[in-house]
Design a protein around this motif. Structure first.
Motif, short mmCIF file in Angstrom:
data_model
loop_
_atom_site.label_atom_id
_atom_site.label_comp_id
_atom_site.label_asym_id
_atom_site.label_seq_id
_atom_site.Cartn_x
_atom_site.Cartn_y
_atom_site.Cartn_z
N ALA A 113 -2.42 3.97 7.11
CA ALA A 113 -1.53 4.44 5.53
C ALA A 113 -1.52 2.57 5.48
N ALA A 160 10.35 1.50 4.76
CA ALA A 160 9.33 2.25 5.74
C ALA A 160 9.68 2.67 6.77
N VAL A 217 11.79 5.72 7.02
CA VAL A 217 11.04 7.20 7.29
C VAL A 217 9.82 7.41 8.53
N LEU A 269 0.99 -1.10 -0.44
CA LEU A 269 -0.34 -0.03 0.02
C LEU A 269 0.72 1.42 0.24
N ILE A 270 2.07 1.20 0.82
CA ILE A 270 3.05 2.65 0.81
C ILE A 270 3.86 1.89 -0.47
N GLY A 271 4.69 1.26 -1.06
CA GLY A 271 5.07 0.99 -1.62
C GLY A 271 6.70 0.28 -1.57
N ALA A 272 6.66 -0.05 -0.64
CA ALA A 272 8.04 0.69 0.48
C ALA A 272 8.15 -1.16 1.11
#
Lengths: 205, 205
Positions: free
Chosen positions: A202, A167, A170, A159-162
């Motif tokens: 998220a 993730a 960050v 969902l957060i492309g990581a």
DNA sequence: TTCTGACATATTTAGCGTAAAATGTCAGGA
DNA sequence: TCCTGACATTTTACGCTAAATATGTCAGAA
């Protein structure tokens, strides 16, 4: 060992279970919060600890070593509490909220409310690599949580492309941003919980 | 006005469309990035701008006023670009990514790559309320975006349990946290995009 | 053994005078 | 009208000294 041998300093910073060292570190925390690290003298710490100044050197090499020990102690505890909160039963949102709350408990409250507590947030230079290593350790804990939660199908990193490491890095750094601008503890807590909700939203579908 | 009257400084910081002032601010940005704000002398700025030192005072009251003007100029532009990027057609994720990217474009890249550019990230004290107002304005832009997007049914603030203003404030401050620890511009951009993806995932259902 | 008082050393602080540099202003030139 | 050179003033940077404070270490008391 003879009494007239030169002082033998502890090879590493004090152990977690040394009660004397713990008392000194508590006194140092109080002193640093009150005066700031730079302005605090060994005599101030000794007085706060209720011992002589000389006795400090039986447990720590010097002031910098006390600071290191303090930070290391904090991160050791924070890592444990962080992992425990993330691993406790509950939904993702509460796990994240309690996790981040574990990183800013009573100690942190005292810090933000103390006259010069904010200064202790910027002692990376004096404390050396301990801070960076502590932060990295916390990020690893969070990354592991993300991996486990994803494996259990509770969240989705897609969902957060990581990946979990990126993730987590960050997320931790963004969280640290909330400490800026010298907020009151209460304001900080609100923002912290809010950010945790954002993170949870998220990650969950 | 007679030539022997005392200098009449511009009542406010220079207007956005004054080309002279713009040139001076560009020169000041280059100089500050190179030496840092404190070490930069008016003579350095004048030389970079290709005019005499005295001429600076025809456009700005003093060095602090130049800094203020520079920051104000940045935030004015950033606010416009931020709003434009958020308002451009596209999905929420790209809007957020482009929005935050608009806040750290070429100017920001120069800053992070310059010898003392990082220092300019911490000039709140010297620049006065301009910085706080600029940040607040950006947060308002984001909050308005969130409200509009929610009204259009594109996002849901319920997912993160916050009103638009609180959410925007936390999002902006967390974003600012990514600037810490003196990252390279490239690293910063990756983290920025990652955070935008987290935000987008949190807001969309 | 554990700790302290006292000592020697090192560091910080403050003052002070001078030199250098930067600032802000103005009369007057282009 | 716009800008500059030069001026008076302020600020900063040094070098130095003395006093004060802080540090790190011991021999020896508790």
């Amino acid at each position: 060992m003879h009494s007239n041998d030169p002082i033998e300093h502890p090879p590493e910073t004090a152990q977690l279970d040394d009660p004397k060292a713990t008392a000194i570190l508590h006194a140092a925390f109080a002193t640093f919060s009150l005066y700031g690290y730079r302005r605090s003298a060994m005599a101030d710490i000794a007085k706060a600890a209720g011992i002589s100044r000389a006795a400090l050197y039986l447990h720590f090499k010097n002031k910098e070593d006390i600071l290191r020990g303090m930070m290391q102690r904090y991160y050791q505890g924070a890592e444990i509490d962080f992992a425990a909160a993330l691993g406790a039963p509950g939904v993702v949102m509460s796990q994240l909220q309690n996790g981040f709350a574990a990183l800013s408990g009573e100690t942190f409250r005292q810090l933000l409310n103390a006259p010069h507590g904010h200064e202790l947030l910027d002692v990376k230079a004096e404390a050396g690599p301990v801070v960076a290593e502590g932060e990295a350790a916390l990020a690893r804990v969070l990354a592991q949580y993300l991996r486990d939660a994803e494996a259990a199908g509770r969240i989705s990193l897609d969902l957060i492309g990581a990946d979990a490491d990126a993730a987590a890095g960050v997320m931790m750094q963004a969280y640290k941003g909330l400490k800026q601008d010298g907020p009151s503890y209460e304001v900080f807590c609100e923002k912290r919980d809010q950010l945790a909700r954002i993170y949870a939203a998220a990650l969950m579908r």
